[in-house]
Motif scaffolding. Structure first.
Motif, PDB file in Angstrom:
ATOM      1  N   ALA A   1      21.088  39.214  35.431  1.00  0.00           N
ATOM      2  CA  ALA A   1      22.164  38.361  35.955  1.00  0.00           C
ATOM      3  C   ALA A   1      23.515  39.056  35.854  1.00  0.00           C
ATOM      4  CB  ALA A   1      22.197  37.051  35.191  1.00  0.00           C
ATOM      5  N   ILE A   2      24.448  38.605  36.668  1.00  0.00           N
ATOM      6  CA  ILE A   2      25.840  39.037  36.580  1.00  0.00           C
ATOM      7  C   ILE A   2      26.626  37.946  35.854  1.00  0.00           C
ATOM      8  CG2 ILE A   2      27.932  39.577  37.896  1.00  0.00           C
ATOM      9  CD1 ILE A   2      26.197  40.640  40.125  1.00  0.00           C
ATOM     10  N   ILE A   3      27.337  38.329  34.799  1.00  0.00           N
ATOM     11  CA  ILE A   3      28.111  37.347  34.043  1.00  0.00           C
ATOM     12  C   ILE A   3      29.560  37.818  33.936  1.00  0.00           C
ATOM     13  CG2 ILE A   3      26.105  36.641  32.685  1.00  0.00           C
ATOM     14  CD1 ILE A   3      27.304  38.271  30.342  1.00  0.00           C
ATOM     15  N   VAL A   4      30.440  36.881  33.584  1.00  0.00           N
ATOM     16  CA  VAL A   4      31.845  37.194  33.355  1.00  0.00           C
ATOM     17  C   VAL A   4      31.990  37.748  31.945  1.00  0.00           C
ATOM     18  CG1 VAL A   4      34.187  36.261  33.207  1.00  0.00           C
ATOM     19  CG2 VAL A   4      32.607  35.406  34.956  1.00  0.00           C
ATOM     20  N   LYS A   5      32.674  38.873  31.807  1.00  0.00           N
ATOM     21  CA  LYS A   5      32.870  39.475  30.485  1.00  0.00           C
ATOM     22  C   LYS A   5      33.797  38.594  29.637  1.00  0.00           C
ATOM     23  CE  LYS A   5      33.716  43.864  30.042  1.00  0.00           C
ATOM     24  NZ  LYS A   5      32.580  44.442  29.303  1.00  0.00           N
ATOM     25  N   ASP A   6      33.648  38.706  28.322  1.00  0.00           N
ATOM     26  CA  ASP A   6      34.567  38.021  27.423  1.00  0.00           C
ATOM     27  C   ASP A   6      35.985  38.535  27.694  1.00  0.00           C
ATOM     28  OD1 ASP A   6      32.475  36.689  26.274  1.00  0.00           O
ATOM     29  OD2 ASP A   6      32.294  38.044  24.564  1.00  0.00           O
ATOM     30  N   GLY A   7      36.893  37.616  27.986  1.00  0.00           N
ATOM     31  CA  GLY A   7      38.258  38.003  28.301  1.00  0.00           C
ATOM     32  C   GLY A   7      38.406  38.581  29.690  1.00  0.00           C
ATOM     33  N   GLY A   8      37.376  38.433  30.531  1.00  0.00           N
ATOM     34  CA  GLY A   8      37.408  39.027  31.861  1.00  0.00           C
ATOM     35  C   GLY A   8      38.244  38.264  32.869  1.00  0.00           C
ATOM     36  N   VAL A   9      38.528  36.982  32.579  1.00  0.00           N
ATOM     37  CA  VAL A   9      39.335  36.172  33.495  1.00  0.00           C
ATOM     38  C   VAL A   9      40.768  36.166  33.007  1.00  0.00           C
ATOM     39  CG1 VAL A   9      39.672  33.899  34.520  1.00  0.00           C
ATOM     40  CG2 VAL A   9      37.352  34.730  34.072  1.00  0.00           C
ATOM     41  N   THR A  10      41.636  36.823  33.723  1.00  0.00           N
ATOM     42  CA  THR A  10      43.057  36.868  33.367  1.00  0.00           C
ATOM     43  C   THR A  10      43.809  35.784  34.116  1.00  0.00           C
ATOM     44  OG1 THR A  10      43.580  38.424  35.148  1.00  0.00           O
ATOM     45  CG2 THR A  10      42.887  39.356  33.025  1.00  0.00           C
ATOM     46  N   THR A  11      45.033  35.532  33.685  1.00  0.00           N
ATOM     47  CA  THR A  11      45.842  34.488  34.347  1.00  0.00           C
ATOM     48  C   THR A  11      46.103  34.835  35.807  1.00  0.00           C
ATOM     49  OG1 THR A  11      47.843  35.596  33.537  1.00  0.00           O
ATOM     50  CG2 THR A  11      46.965  33.797  32.202  1.00  0.00           C
ATOM     51  N   ALA A  12      46.123  36.141  36.132  1.00  0.00           N
ATOM     52  CA  ALA A  12      46.360  36.540  37.514  1.00  0.00           C
ATOM     53  C   ALA A  12      45.227  36.101  38.436  1.00  0.00           C
ATOM     54  CB  ALA A  12      46.527  38.056  37.597  1.00  0.00           C
ATOM     55  N   LYS A  13      44.042  35.854  37.859  1.00  0.00           N
ATOM     56  CA  LYS A  13      42.879  35.457  38.658  1.00  0.00           C
ATOM     57  C   LYS A  13      42.762  33.939  38.799  1.00  0.00           C
ATOM     58  CE  LYS A  13      39.924  39.473  37.780  1.00  0.00           C
ATOM     59  NZ  LYS A  13      40.917  40.340  37.135  1.00  0.00           N
ATOM     60  N   ILE A  14      43.685  33.199  38.165  1.00  0.00           N
ATOM     61  CA  ILE A  14      43.643  31.732  38.224  1.00  0.00           C
ATOM     62  C   ILE A  14      44.776  31.250  39.103  1.00  0.00           C
ATOM     63  CG2 ILE A  14      43.702  29.595  36.908  1.00  0.00           C
ATOM     64  CD1 ILE A  14      42.781  31.174  34.473  1.00  0.00           C
ATOM     65  N   ALA A  15      44.456  30.509  40.137  1.00  0.00           N
ATOM     66  CA  ALA A  15      45.482  29.968  41.024  1.00  0.00           C
ATOM     67  C   ALA A  15      46.323  28.942  40.285  1.00  0.00           C
ATOM     68  CB  ALA A  15      44.833  29.330  42.253  1.00  0.00           C
ATOM     69  N   ASP A  16      47.612  28.970  40.502  1.00  0.00           N
ATOM     70  CA  ASP A  16      48.510  28.032  39.821  1.00  0.00           C
ATOM     71  C   ASP A  16      48.097  26.587  40.067  1.00  0.00           C
ATOM     72  OD1 ASP A  16      49.925  30.184  38.926  1.00  0.00           O
ATOM     73  OD2 ASP A  16      51.550  30.002  40.393  1.00  0.00           O
ATOM     74  N   ALA A  17      47.635  26.298  41.264  1.00  0.00           N
ATOM     75  CA  ALA A  17      47.268  24.924  41.617  1.00  0.00           C
ATOM     76  C   ALA A  17      46.074  24.421  40.810  1.00  0.00           C
ATOM     77  CB  ALA A  17      46.954  24.831  43.108  1.00  0.00           C
ATOM     78  N   ASN A  18      45.293  25.360  40.247  1.00  0.00           N
ATOM     79  CA  ASN A  18      44.110  24.968  39.482  1.00  0.00           C
ATOM     80  C   ASN A  18      44.402  24.724  38.005  1.00  0.00           C
ATOM     81  OD1 ASN A  18      42.451  25.123  41.728  1.00  0.00           O
ATOM     82  ND2 ASN A  18      42.003  27.290  41.404  1.00  0.00           N
ATOM     83  N   VAL A  19      45.623  25.010  37.575  1.00  0.00           N
ATOM     84  CA  VAL A  19      46.009  24.752  36.184  1.00  0.00           C
ATOM     85  C   VAL A  19      46.666  23.377  36.140  1.00  0.00           C
ATOM     86  CG1 VAL A  19      47.316  25.549  34.194  1.00  0.00           C
ATOM     87  CG2 VAL A  19      46.361  27.207  35.800  1.00  0.00           C
ATOM     88  N   THR A  20      45.912  22.383  35.762  1.00  0.00           N
ATOM     89  CA  THR A  20      46.397  21.002  35.736  1.00  0.00           C
ATOM     90  C   THR A  20      46.403  20.470  34.312  1.00  0.00           C
ATOM     91  OG1 THR A  20      44.176  20.087  36.082  1.00  0.00           O
ATOM     92  CG2 THR A  20      45.473  20.626  38.052  1.00  0.00           C
TER      93      THR A  20
END
Length: 205
Positions: A46-65
């Protein structure tokens, strides 16, 4: 560059069957080229997300609620506050506005006793500025303010003392003041004769 390892390879002229097609699909695996090893990695097949692999640059502002945040309180009284929780700006403003209007912040809000050697506790939950003014048409033997964490005002616990002495049978005036920590005690003591004015006041900081 291929990102999938085929589940089965065919030779030229080999007959195609449903079973062989199923092997191509069912036995296929990802190659190392399928991941960048920065934000994703292979884990078994399987392909998984690495620990710490999701940075704030990869999160759309609209999705931070607000609904996605945890340990955030919206409590105007701050009764549920703790060292590990955040608070909304609205609740912080409401709390500070309420405290600013708290009667215990008002001038002379205590029922101040002007008798000598009266011990009073600071119950305002804030530092308290205390002042006592004394005027005598004769003299002042002594006037002092003492502060202590204990109500018995024992000598070993007093952390501050302001003292005034005036003698000579002449009109005399004096003022003592200090800051009393929350939950601590203060005592005004004086001696002399013919006191014409006594003013005991305080203000929560």
């Amino acid at each position: 560059m291929a990102i999938i390892n085929k589940g089965k390879s065919f030779a030229n002229g080999e007959q195609l069957t449903a079973d062989k097609l199923n092997q191509v699909i069912d036995n296929a695996t990802f190659t190392t080229s399928a991941v960048d090893n920065v934000s994703t990695q292979l884990a078994g097949e399987a392909i998984i997300v690495k620990d710490g692999g999701v940075t704030t640059a990869k999160i759309a502002d609209a999705n931070v609620t607000f609904a996605k945040l945890t340990d955030v309180i919206d409590d105007d009284t701050m009764a549920t506050a703790s060292a590990t929780k955040l608070a909304t700006s609205e609740s912080i403003k409401a709390y500070t506005d309420t405290r600013a209007l708290d009667p215990t912040r008002g001038y002379n809000s205590f029922s101040h006793n002007t008798d000598s050697e009266t011990v009073t506790e600071n119950t305002t939950e804030r530092p308290l500025f205390v002042s006592f003014t004394l005027y005598s048409t004769n003299d002042i033997d002594y006037l002092f303010l003492e502060i202590s964490p204990n109500s018995n005002m024992s000598g070993s616990t007093k952390i501050a003392q302001t003292r005034i002495v005036s003698d000579g049978s002449l009109p005399s005036g004096g003022q003592v003041c200090g800051i009393v920590p929350s939950g601590w005690y203060w005592e005004i003591s004086y001696s002399g004769s013919t006191f014409s004015e006594k003013v005991h006041c305080s203000f929560a900081l």
